[in-house]
Design an enzyme around this catalytic site. Structure first.
Site, PDB file in Angstrom:
ATOM      1  N   ASP A 225       0.843  -1.212   0.000  1.00  0.00           N
ATOM      2  CA  ASP A 225       0.000   0.000   0.000  1.00  0.00           C
ATOM      3  C   ASP A 225       0.871   1.253   0.000  1.00  0.00           C
ATOM      4  OD1 ASP A 225       0.771  -0.819   2.545  1.00  0.00           O
ATOM      5  OD2 ASP A 225      -1.129  -0.330   3.515  1.00  0.00           O
ATOM      6  N   ASP A 249       0.907  -7.181 -10.763  1.00  0.00           N
ATOM      7  CA  ASP A 249      -0.123  -6.882 -11.758  1.00  0.00           C
ATOM      8  C   ASP A 249      -0.712  -5.502 -11.488  1.00  0.00           C
ATOM      9  OD1 ASP A 249      -2.032  -7.308 -13.831  1.00  0.00           O
ATOM     10  OD2 ASP A 249      -3.518  -7.770 -12.289  1.00  0.00           O
TER      11      ASP A 249
HETATM   12  C1  IPM Z   1      -1.192  -8.618 -17.226  1.00  0.00           C
HETATM   13  C2  IPM Z   1      -2.662  -8.853 -17.444  1.00  0.00           C
HETATM   14  C3  IPM Z   1      -2.981 -10.309 -17.131  1.00  0.00           C
HETATM   15  C4  IPM Z   1      -2.578 -10.592 -15.703  1.00  0.00           C
HETATM   16  C5  IPM Z   1      -4.458 -10.671 -17.395  1.00  0.00           C
HETATM   17  C6  IPM Z   1      -4.834 -10.444 -18.838  1.00  0.00           C
HETATM   18  C7  IPM Z   1      -4.800 -12.047 -16.965  1.00  0.00           C
HETATM   19  O1  IPM Z   1      -3.419  -7.987 -16.658  1.00  0.00           O
HETATM   20  O2  IPM Z   1      -0.382  -9.302 -17.889  1.00  0.00           O
HETATM   21  O3  IPM Z   1      -0.842  -7.767 -16.421  1.00  0.00           O
HETATM   22  O4  IPM Z   1      -3.341 -10.300 -14.763  1.00  0.00           O
HETATM   23  O5  IPM Z   1      -1.486 -11.114 -15.488  1.00  0.00           O
HETATM   24 MG    MG Z   2      -2.260  -6.540 -15.630  1.00  0.00          MG
END
Ligand code: IPM
Ligand code: MG
Length: 365
Positions: A225, A249
């Site tokens: 965070d 992500d």
């Molecule tokens: C990324 C994308 C993917 C992930 C999705 C499309 C599943 O958001 O490569 O960051 O979450 O890894």
């Molecule tokens: Mg992503």
């Protein structure tokens, strides 16, 4: 002068449009430096579900196994295939590639171009000096933990996802981060949620254990965070950020805004498999399939083009050629050409194909 084999998986949405421009840029590189790139295309995502019954077929997996690198566009974004109730999700293609090719290290560099400092929603003086690399763990954690399901109980439905990490998985990604920091400003920020999660406590302990092997690199720990806040408060304070799959992500979508647009950010996913010239890797723009602008020749191809540059650097060991692509992108931006996602008054707006052409041409002059 070399011969390089590339599996091209353009996928859904704007994937094919941006990958076409990346291929064009590779042709320029081949011409200028005398290399031959053997491109073999195959289906992934919705196109593959419709034609072959799965998000990625076994034959396409084998093609990828045989290749030295995979150039990937995007998958998904088509409503009838979305959501946990859809039988086959297009994203399955990505998960299968990541897992079966053991592409555990996802590199997402964020280095806003000077000429684009005004294109970001963040103030230019905050962005000044930002040059960071997120190293995201890609084959573990919540994305692959079992059980992951919605199930019935006597009290009604409940759902569970599982977040496992082994010390081995943590150690290899943290080592990757330290190694990469050695070629940069020698600072690693390990991001976790050690005040709440057991996996994060193991993560932190493992990073601390490994750090003495890299005495020339400094290690700091940051809660996720706080990191989210710090990324927009003082992004230039970061060099290499290493973190687990889900945190990586989320943080990389946030960090992409530092570069003005998601359309600018490339990525590399690397494993341990050695090929004739380097390591097998998958290269993809971090943006998705962008269904809202699909087929309109509007998408920014730069993320895909810079992903091809990362491919030259990491899988083919062609550093000079990779740099030539990056320099060409910079020159075209400095010459005031912009795709619509980077719209600025007074600059010339160009479409996907024109942006690709300008960059491909800049490589040859
Ligand atoms: C990324 C994308 C993917 C992930 C999705 C499309 C599943 O958001 O490569 O960051 O979450 O890894
Ligand atoms: Mg992503």
């Amino acid at each position: 002068m070399g011969n390089y084999s590339i599996a091209v998986l353009a996928g859904d949405g704007i994937g094919p449009e941006v990958i076409e421009q990346a291929e064009r840029v590779l042709q320029s590189i081949g011409k200028r430096y005398g290399h031959t790139f053997n491109l073999q295309s195959a289906l992934v995502g919705v196109a593959a579900i419709e034609a072959e019954g799965d998000a990625i077929s076994d034959a396409t997996m084998q093609l990828c196994q045989r290749s030295e690198a995979i150039l990937f566009g995007a998958v998904g974004g088509i409503p009838r295939f979305e959501g946990p109730n859809s039988k086959i999700q297009p994203e399955r293609a990505l998960f299968r590639l990541r897992k079966e090719l053991a592409l555990y290290a996802n590199l997402r560099p964020i280095h806003p171009l000077k000429a684009l400092l005004n294109a970001s929603t963040i103030k230019p003086e905050v962005l000044q000096g930002t040059d960071l690399l997120v190293v995201r763990e890609l084959t573990g954690g919540l994305y692959f933990g079992k059980p992951s399901e919605i199930r019935e109980t006597s009290q009604g439905l409940e759902a569970v996802d599982t977040l496992p990490y082994s010390e081995v998985e943590i150690e290899r990604i943290v080592r990757t981060a330290f190694e990469l920091a050695r070629g940069r400003r020698k600072k690693v920020t390990s991001v976790d949620k050690a005040n709440v999660l057991s996996t994060s406590r193991l993560w932190r302990r493992t990073a601390d254990r490994i750090a003495p092997d890299y005495p020339d690199v400094s290690l700091e720990h940051l809660l996720v965070d706080t990191c989210a806040m710090q990324l927009i408060r003082q992004p230039s304070s970061f060099d290499v950020i290493v973190t687990e799959n889900m945190f990586g992500d989320i943080l990389t979508d946030e960090a992409s805004m530092l570069a003005g647009s998601m359309g600018m950010l490339p990525s590399a996913s690397l494993g341990t498999r050695e090929t004739a010239h380097g390591f097998l890797g998958l290269y993809e723009p971090i943006h998705g399939s962008a269904p809202d602008i699909t087929g309109q020749n509007k998408a920014n191809p730069i993320a895909a083009i810079l992903s091809a540059a990362m491919m030259l650097r990491y899988s083919f060991n062609l550093k000079q050629e990779a740099q030539a692509i990056e320099t060409a992108v910079e020159r075209v931006i400095e010459a005031d050409y912009r795709t619509v996602d980077l719209y600025e008054p007074g600059k010339e707006t160009v479409d996907t194909k024109e942006m690709g052409r300008l960059i491909a041409e800049a490589i040859l002059v």
